[in-house]
Write an enzyme that holds these catalytic residues in place. Structure first.
Site, PDB file in Angstrom:
ATOM      1  N   LYS A  15       0.839  -1.213   0.000  1.00  0.00           N
ATOM      2  CA  LYS A  15       0.000   0.000   0.000  1.00  0.00           C
ATOM      3  C   LYS A  15       0.870   1.258   0.000  1.00  0.00           C
ATOM      4  O   LYS A  15       0.679   2.155  -0.811  1.00  0.00           O
ATOM      5  CB  LYS A  15      -0.915   0.041   1.247  1.00  0.00           C
ATOM      6  CG  LYS A  15      -1.819  -1.172   1.393  1.00  0.00           C
ATOM      7  CD  LYS A  15      -2.686  -1.084   2.631  1.00  0.00           C
ATOM      8  CE  LYS A  15      -1.951  -1.188   3.959  1.00  0.00           C
ATOM      9  NZ  LYS A  15      -1.290  -2.475   4.210  1.00  0.00           N
ATOM     10  N   ARG A  91      -9.804   0.695   8.739  1.00  0.00           N
ATOM     11  CA  ARG A  91      -9.584  -0.748   8.920  1.00  0.00           C
ATOM     12  C   ARG A  91     -10.722  -1.417   9.663  1.00  0.00           C
ATOM     13  O   ARG A  91     -10.646  -2.625   9.909  1.00  0.00           O
ATOM     14  CB  ARG A  91      -8.315  -0.979   9.730  1.00  0.00           C
ATOM     15  CG  ARG A  91      -7.090  -0.627   8.954  1.00  0.00           C
ATOM     16  CD  ARG A  91      -5.863  -1.104   9.663  1.00  0.00           C
ATOM     17  NE  ARG A  91      -4.770  -0.352   9.115  1.00  0.00           N
ATOM     18  CZ  ARG A  91      -3.537  -0.770   9.049  1.00  0.00           C
ATOM     19  NH1 ARG A  91      -3.214  -1.928   9.536  1.00  0.00           N
ATOM     20  NH2 ARG A  91      -2.604  -0.030   8.515  1.00  0.00           N
ATOM     21  N   ARG A 128      12.166  -6.391   5.676  1.00  0.00           N
ATOM     22  CA  ARG A 128      12.195  -4.931   5.854  1.00  0.00           C
ATOM     23  C   ARG A 128      12.789  -4.506   7.194  1.00  0.00           C
ATOM     24  O   ARG A 128      13.403  -3.454   7.292  1.00  0.00           O
ATOM     25  CB  ARG A 128      10.765  -4.378   5.730  1.00  0.00           C
ATOM     26  CG  ARG A 128      10.692  -2.885   5.932  1.00  0.00           C
ATOM     27  CD  ARG A 128       9.325  -2.347   5.632  1.00  0.00           C
ATOM     28  NE  ARG A 128       8.318  -2.883   6.545  1.00  0.00           N
ATOM     29  CZ  ARG A 128       7.041  -2.530   6.537  1.00  0.00           C
ATOM     30  NH1 ARG A 128       6.612  -1.670   5.651  1.00  0.00           N
ATOM     31  NH2 ARG A 128       6.202  -3.046   7.399  1.00  0.00           N
ATOM     32  N   ARG A 130      11.283  -3.390   9.997  1.00  0.00           N
ATOM     33  CA  ARG A 130      10.696  -2.299  10.780  1.00  0.00           C
ATOM     34  C   ARG A 130      10.446  -2.845  12.178  1.00  0.00           C
ATOM     35  O   ARG A 130      10.334  -4.057  12.353  1.00  0.00           O
ATOM     36  CB  ARG A 130       9.365  -1.853  10.121  1.00  0.00           C
ATOM     37  CG  ARG A 130       8.906  -0.486  10.540  1.00  0.00           C
ATOM     38  CD  ARG A 130       7.738  -0.003   9.699  1.00  0.00           C
ATOM     39  NE  ARG A 130       6.491  -0.674  10.043  1.00  0.00           N
ATOM     40  CZ  ARG A 130       5.365  -0.555   9.357  1.00  0.00           C
ATOM     41  NH1 ARG A 130       5.334   0.187   8.270  1.00  0.00           N
ATOM     42  NH2 ARG A 130       4.277  -1.196   9.722  1.00  0.00           N
ATOM     43  N   ARG A 141      -1.184  -9.125  12.697  1.00  0.00           N
ATOM     44  CA  ARG A 141      -1.691  -8.133  11.727  1.00  0.00           C
ATOM     45  C   ARG A 141      -2.476  -8.822  10.606  1.00  0.00           C
ATOM     46  O   ARG A 141      -3.514  -8.346  10.160  1.00  0.00           O
ATOM     47  CB  ARG A 141      -0.519  -7.323  11.145  1.00  0.00           C
ATOM     48  CG  ARG A 141      -0.076  -6.200  12.096  1.00  0.00           C
ATOM     49  CD  ARG A 141       1.404  -5.895  12.014  1.00  0.00           C
ATOM     50  NE  ARG A 141       1.864  -5.329  10.774  1.00  0.00           N
ATOM     51  CZ  ARG A 141       3.163  -5.298  10.408  1.00  0.00           C
ATOM     52  NH1 ARG A 141       4.101  -5.799  11.209  1.00  0.00           N
ATOM     53  NH2 ARG A 141       3.516  -4.760   9.266  1.00  0.00           N
TER      54      ARG A 141
HETATM   55  P1  AP5 Z   1       4.778  -1.433   1.982  1.00  0.00           P
HETATM   56  O1  AP5 Z   1       4.577  -0.651   0.751  1.00  0.00           O
HETATM   57  O2  AP5 Z   1       5.213  -0.735   3.206  1.00  0.00           O
HETATM   58  O3  AP5 Z   1       3.460  -2.273   2.293  1.00  0.00           O
HETATM   59  P2  AP5 Z   1       2.218  -1.877   3.162  1.00  0.00           P
HETATM   60  O4  AP5 Z   1       1.042  -2.576   2.561  1.00  0.00           O
HETATM   61  O5  AP5 Z   1       2.122  -0.390   3.292  1.00  0.00           O
HETATM   62  O6  AP5 Z   1       2.637  -2.616   4.497  1.00  0.00           O
HETATM   63  P3  AP5 Z   1       2.807  -2.113   5.983  1.00  0.00           P
HETATM   64  O7  AP5 Z   1       3.488  -3.174   6.744  1.00  0.00           O
HETATM   65  O8  AP5 Z   1       3.397  -0.746   6.040  1.00  0.00           O
HETATM   66  O9  AP5 Z   1       1.292  -2.063   6.367  1.00  0.00           O
HETATM   67  P4  AP5 Z   1       0.687  -2.330   7.685  1.00  0.00           P
HETATM   68  O10 AP5 Z   1      -0.743  -2.224   7.289  1.00  0.00           O
HETATM   69  O11 AP5 Z   1       1.063  -3.554   8.404  1.00  0.00           O
HETATM   70  O12 AP5 Z   1       1.312  -1.142   8.551  1.00  0.00           O
HETATM   71  P5  AP5 Z   1       0.857   0.341   8.819  1.00  0.00           P
HETATM   72  O13 AP5 Z   1       2.058   1.182   8.791  1.00  0.00           O
HETATM   73  O14 AP5 Z   1      -0.319   0.736   8.019  1.00  0.00           O
HETATM   74  O15 AP5 Z   1       5.750  -2.647   1.617  1.00  0.00           O
HETATM   75  C1  AP5 Z   1       6.195  -3.552   2.580  1.00  0.00           C
HETATM   76  C2  AP5 Z   1       7.597  -4.025   2.176  1.00  0.00           C
HETATM   77  O16 AP5 Z   1       7.501  -4.737   0.941  1.00  0.00           O
HETATM   78  C3  AP5 Z   1       8.580  -2.875   1.932  1.00  0.00           C
HETATM   79  O17 AP5 Z   1       9.843  -3.268   2.363  1.00  0.00           O
HETATM   80  C4  AP5 Z   1       8.544  -2.676   0.410  1.00  0.00           C
HETATM   81  O18 AP5 Z   1       9.750  -2.180  -0.084  1.00  0.00           O
HETATM   82  C5  AP5 Z   1       8.294  -4.100  -0.062  1.00  0.00           C
HETATM   83  N1  AP5 Z   1       7.519  -4.135  -1.303  1.00  0.00           N
HETATM   84  C6  AP5 Z   1       6.430  -3.385  -1.603  1.00  0.00           C
HETATM   85  N2  AP5 Z   1       5.960  -3.714  -2.821  1.00  0.00           N
HETATM   86  C7  AP5 Z   1       6.774  -4.699  -3.292  1.00  0.00           C
HETATM   87  C8  AP5 Z   1       6.798  -5.476  -4.491  1.00  0.00           C
HETATM   88  N3  AP5 Z   1       5.894  -5.290  -5.468  1.00  0.00           N
HETATM   89  N4  AP5 Z   1       7.754  -6.409  -4.613  1.00  0.00           N
HETATM   90  C9  AP5 Z   1       8.658  -6.624  -3.639  1.00  0.00           C
HETATM   91  N5  AP5 Z   1       8.718  -5.911  -2.483  1.00  0.00           N
HETATM   92  C10 AP5 Z   1       7.765  -4.972  -2.306  1.00  0.00           C
HETATM   93  O19 AP5 Z   1       0.335   0.198  10.336  1.00  0.00           O
HETATM   94  C11 AP5 Z   1       1.228  -0.149  11.375  1.00  0.00           C
HETATM   95  C12 AP5 Z   1       0.440  -0.335  12.650  1.00  0.00           C
HETATM   96  O20 AP5 Z   1      -0.223   0.897  12.993  1.00  0.00           O
HETATM   97  C13 AP5 Z   1      -0.700  -1.366  12.589  1.00  0.00           C
HETATM   98  O21 AP5 Z   1      -0.237  -2.671  12.844  1.00  0.00           O
HETATM   99  C14 AP5 Z   1      -1.635  -0.853  13.680  1.00  0.00           C
HETATM  100  O22 AP5 Z   1      -1.128  -1.171  14.955  1.00  0.00           O
HETATM  101  C15 AP5 Z   1      -1.517   0.660  13.532  1.00  0.00           C
HETATM  102  N6  AP5 Z   1      -2.524   1.210  12.622  1.00  0.00           N
HETATM  103  C16 AP5 Z   1      -2.289   1.860  11.449  1.00  0.00           C
HETATM  104  N7  AP5 Z   1      -3.443   2.237  10.894  1.00  0.00           N
HETATM  105  C17 AP5 Z   1      -4.436   1.805  11.720  1.00  0.00           C
HETATM  106  C18 AP5 Z   1      -5.845   1.885  11.646  1.00  0.00           C
HETATM  107  N8  AP5 Z   1      -6.471   2.487  10.625  1.00  0.00           N
HETATM  108  N9  AP5 Z   1      -6.564   1.302  12.663  1.00  0.00           N
HETATM  109  C19 AP5 Z   1      -5.943   0.710  13.719  1.00  0.00           C
HETATM  110  N10 AP5 Z   1      -4.592   0.606  13.824  1.00  0.00           N
HETATM  111  C20 AP5 Z   1      -3.847   1.152  12.818  1.00  0.00           C
END
Ligand code: AP5
Length: 194
Positions: A15, A91, A128, A130, A141
């Site tokens: 995303k 979400r 990654r 993180r 997750r």
């Molecule tokens: P990336 O682009 O970062 O993927 P993403 O879908 O954004 O994954 P995230 O892990 O960031 O999402 P998440 O939903 O777990 O975390 P968020 O920050 O929203 O890509 C991931 C990796 O893959 C990168 O290294 C990238 O380079 C690689 N990659 C991407 N595309 C690729 C491809 N095509 N081929 C190969 N490699 C690729 O949330 C974190 C935490 O915050 C949650 O767990 C929760 O605790 C909280 N939170 C956030 N939003 C909410 C909400 N709305 N409600 C409740 N809690 C929330």
């Protein structure tokens, strides 16, 4: 005309990566709830502190905190008027209702659901490094995505807003698929940055 695109998909679906590519192409602001929390954490705000424990464990941050952070981001009506690429929010059903309230009715143009097999996202996230990318948090997750967030995919499908995009493949390939979905579904397409 401003464009409102929402990106959905489980953890590691790409995303953030794809939102950034769309932002580069269309010059739309990017809003990512995870980034808003990480920014609050960096600034050591109370909201950031409240969210941290949930994030570390891979739990969803409670809806009232999430909605407060997102409302704060859109406190200035001009921030809503300019359109956006939104990722990671909503979400839960409560968050989806809050988004409708923030935007007003019929504002969302397109919801893109990025689909990637589970083993691929686990591999991406472990590579990654993180802080919350450990096996336990990733599994939680993924579990919460299935139980809490996936139902929203149907919610948006029923409203005719959903496009599903295969997120497996390299970043450019997935970006091309996203552009194809946008071109098919949005008329007019968003204006490209010159
Ligand atoms: P990336 O682009 O970062 O993927 P993403 O879908 O954004 O994954 P995230 O892990 O960031 O999402 P998440 O939903 O777990 O975390 P968020 O920050 O929203 O890509 C991931 C990796 O893959 C990168 O290294 C990238 O380079 C690689 N990659 C991407 N595309 C690729 C491809 N095509 N081929 C190969 N490699 C690729 O949330 C974190 C935490 O915050 C949650 O767990 C929760 O605790 C909280 N939170 C956030 N939003 C909410 C909400 N709305 N409600 C409740 N809690 C929330």
């Amino acid at each position: 005309m401003p464009t409102y695109i929402l990106l959905m998909g489980g953890p590691g679906a790409g995303k953030g990566t794809q939102a950034e590519a769309l932002v580069q192409r269309y010059g739309l602001p990017q809003v990512a709830s995870g980034d808003l929390f990480r920014d609050n954490l960096k600034r050591e705000t109370e909201l950031g502190q409240l969210a941290k424990g949930f994030m570390d464990r891979g739990e969803l941050v409670p809806d009232d905190i999430v909605v407060a952070v997102v409302e704060e981001r859109f406190a200035n009506p001009r921030e809503v008027e300019s359109g956006f690429v939104l990722d990671g929010f909503p979400r839960t059903e409560t968050q989806a209702e809050a988004l409708f309230k923030i935007l007003g009715p019929n504002r969302l143009d397109l919801v893109i659901d990025l689909e990637v097999p589970r083993d691929v996202v686990v591999e991406r996230l472990l590579a990654r490094n993180r802080e919350d990318d450990n096996e336990e948090s990733i599994n939680r997750r993924l579990e919460l995505y299935e139980s809490e967030t996936k139902p929203l995919v149907d919610f948006y499908r029923e409203r005719g807003l959903l496009a599903t995009v295969d997120g497996y493949g390299d970043e450019q390939e997935v970006h091309r698929r996203m552009l194809a979905a946008i071109g098919e579904r949005l008329d007019p397409s968003p204006v490209e940055r010159s």
